[in-house]
Scaffold this motif. Sequence first.
Motif, mmCIF file in Angstrom:
data_model
loop_
_atom_site.group_PDB
_atom_site.id
_atom_site.type_symbol
_atom_site.label_atom_id
_atom_site.label_comp_id
_atom_site.label_asym_id
_atom_site.label_seq_id
_atom_site.Cartn_x
_atom_site.Cartn_y
_atom_site.Cartn_z
ATOM 1 N N TYR A 78 0.809 -1.212 0.000
ATOM 2 C CA TYR A 78 0.000 0.000 0.000
ATOM 3 C C TYR A 78 0.847 1.270 0.000
ATOM 4 O O TYR A 78 0.336 2.357 -0.259
ATOM 5 C CB TYR A 78 -0.948 0.016 1.197
ATOM 6 C CG TYR A 78 -1.988 -1.085 1.156
ATOM 7 C CD1 TYR A 78 -2.838 -1.213 0.049
ATOM 8 C CD2 TYR A 78 -2.121 -1.982 2.191
ATOM 9 C CE1 TYR A 78 -3.787 -2.231 -0.002
ATOM 10 C CE2 TYR A 78 -3.078 -2.992 2.159
ATOM 11 C CZ TYR A 78 -3.900 -3.110 1.062
ATOM 12 O OH TYR A 78 -4.837 -4.106 1.015
ATOM 13 N N THR A 98 -0.821 -0.733 -4.622
ATOM 14 C CA THR A 98 -2.240 -0.795 -4.943
ATOM 15 C C THR A 98 -2.996 -0.018 -3.884
ATOM 16 O O THR A 98 -2.414 0.423 -2.891
ATOM 17 C CB THR A 98 -2.737 -2.252 -5.000
ATOM 18 O OG1 THR A 98 -4.058 -2.293 -5.535
ATOM 19 C CG2 THR A 98 -2.730 -2.893 -3.618
ATOM 20 N N PHE A 99 -4.287 0.165 -4.084
ATOM 21 C CA PHE A 99 -5.149 0.799 -3.089
ATOM 22 C C PHE A 99 -6.051 -0.264 -2.451
ATOM 23 O O PHE A 99 -6.387 -1.258 -3.087
ATOM 24 C CB PHE A 99 -6.026 1.885 -3.727
ATOM 25 C CG PHE A 99 -5.263 3.068 -4.229
ATOM 26 C CD1 PHE A 99 -4.564 3.884 -3.364
ATOM 27 C CD2 PHE A 99 -5.254 3.370 -5.589
ATOM 28 C CE1 PHE A 99 -3.864 4.994 -3.837
ATOM 29 C CE2 PHE A 99 -4.562 4.472 -6.064
ATOM 30 C CZ PHE A 99 -3.864 5.284 -5.186
ATOM 31 N N LYS A 100 -6.459 -0.019 -1.234
ATOM 32 C CA LYS A 100 -7.339 -0.969 -0.553
ATOM 33 C C LYS A 100 -8.689 -1.069 -1.252
ATOM 34 O O LYS A 100 -9.330 -2.125 -1.217
ATOM 35 C CB LYS A 100 -7.521 -0.548 0.903
ATOM 36 C CG LYS A 100 -6.249 -0.645 1.726
ATOM 37 C CD LYS A 100 -6.458 -0.199 3.164
ATOM 38 C CE LYS A 100 -5.157 -0.290 3.960
ATOM 39 N NZ LYS A 100 -5.324 0.148 5.364
ATOM 40 N N SER A 101 -9.124 0.007 -1.894
ATOM 41 C CA SER A 101 -10.443 0.024 -2.532
ATOM 42 C C SER A 101 -10.409 -0.346 -4.008
ATOM 43 O O SER A 101 -11.453 -0.416 -4.653
ATOM 44 C CB SER A 101 -11.054 1.424 -2.389
ATOM 45 O OG SER A 101 -10.259 2.376 -3.091
ATOM 46 N N ASP A 102 -9.208 -0.555 -4.548
ATOM 47 C CA ASP A 102 -9.064 -0.785 -5.986
ATOM 48 C C ASP A 102 -7.979 -1.836 -6.213
ATOM 49 O O ASP A 102 -6.837 -1.651 -5.800
ATOM 50 C CB ASP A 102 -8.688 0.520 -6.682
ATOM 51 C CG ASP A 102 -8.657 0.405 -8.204
ATOM 52 O OD1 ASP A 102 -8.691 -0.737 -8.726
ATOM 53 O OD2 ASP A 102 -8.591 1.441 -8.876
ATOM 54 N N ASN A 165 -5.930 10.171 -5.881
ATOM 55 C CA ASN A 165 -6.552 9.451 -4.761
ATOM 56 C C ASN A 165 -5.873 9.852 -3.451
ATOM 57 O O ASN A 165 -5.539 9.010 -2.622
ATOM 58 C CB ASN A 165 -6.434 7.943 -4.986
ATOM 59 C CG ASN A 165 -7.162 7.477 -6.228
ATOM 60 O OD1 ASN A 165 -8.349 7.194 -6.205
ATOM 61 N ND2 ASN A 165 -6.435 7.411 -7.341
ATOM 62 N N GLU A 168 -7.192 8.650 0.067
ATOM 63 C CA GLU A 168 -7.102 7.208 0.312
ATOM 64 C C GLU A 168 -5.692 6.763 0.668
ATOM 65 O O GLU A 168 -5.502 5.761 1.348
ATOM 66 C CB GLU A 168 -7.593 6.439 -0.916
ATOM 67 C CG GLU A 168 -7.651 4.936 -0.681
ATOM 68 C CD GLU A 168 -8.321 4.185 -1.805
ATOM 69 O OE1 GLU A 168 -8.268 2.949 -1.785
ATOM 70 O OE2 GLU A 168 -8.903 4.836 -2.689
ATOM 71 N N SER A 170 -3.715 8.148 2.676
ATOM 72 C CA SER A 170 -3.441 8.475 4.089
ATOM 73 C C SER A 170 -2.076 9.155 4.246
ATOM 74 O O SER A 170 -1.219 8.713 5.010
ATOM 75 C CB SER A 170 -3.504 7.214 4.962
ATOM 76 O OG SER A 170 -4.781 6.620 4.879
#
Length: 297
Positions: A78, A98-102, A165, A168, A170
């Motif tokens: 991440y 990668t992203f947690k949502s994608d 993003n 996202e 953070s």
Amino acid sequence: MRLLLVLAIVLINTVLFTSAGKKNKCGPMVKEHNCECKAKSEGQLKMEGGKLLMCDGSEYKALQFEMPSKNSRANPAYSCKEIKDEDTAAEDGIYWLTFKSDPAVFPVYCDMSNGGWTMIFKAVSGAKENAFNAYNSGETLAENDMSALDVTTKTGDYKSRIILNWAEFSISEAKVVLYEGNSAVKELFFNAQGSDKLNWFSNDKLKEPYPWTDVKNGEQNSFSIQGLSGRNFFINKSYGGCPNDNGWMAITSTHCSWENRFGEEKNVVLYSKLETYTNWNTADNVGKADVLAVFVR
């Protein structure tokens, strides 16, 4: 894996440059040399500043390698900091995030030497596009171009989807680094907690150590990515009708003689070489950086 790849490149290079009984005056060996990069010497390798460079027919470019680690396209992380925290021996280079949502996976350059920073944007002196327009657009730029994923290459600007993003990811810290060749000449650090993709770059969020002694508390008419008068990543003290313009850092526009002295090269990254601001017209006090890079973690 990385060593085998380097050895393979060297072997191919050796065969190419010694075939047909022709001896290259620069030699096929990977070493430091001053040989000019020309069309006929495409593929020539050399070492410079601890990096392996290859001639592409017009200029030498640093070769980047996907770094050997648990991180891979099939096992992305991440953030670069996450990778560095799990593997303290991780080195600078290209990794996969990668992203947690994608579930989409994308490559990034990680500055592991300084604690796991992720490069999200790179503006190159002489780029065709206005840096703010590239940064603020709704598109990525050269995100999958491995040659762009390096702080020393000057092929063009680069932009990661992380900017699109921002929340996202953070982000708690950001830094801007100016590079000349392989060396960082100025660094600015920011508290990016609770920020968005634009307002993190501000005087209020600037934190120590400061690259100039007077940049935090000095008079300013600009400290923003969009800047003023078409000048981006612009930290400026005051305007005085071109001859009396004073500041600390800028990606140039075309309004004044101090930003037009580079010929056809536009969007040039400039900075004060002093410990304080400088008059932009005093050429000896103004440095020209090859690259302005933005990192976050």
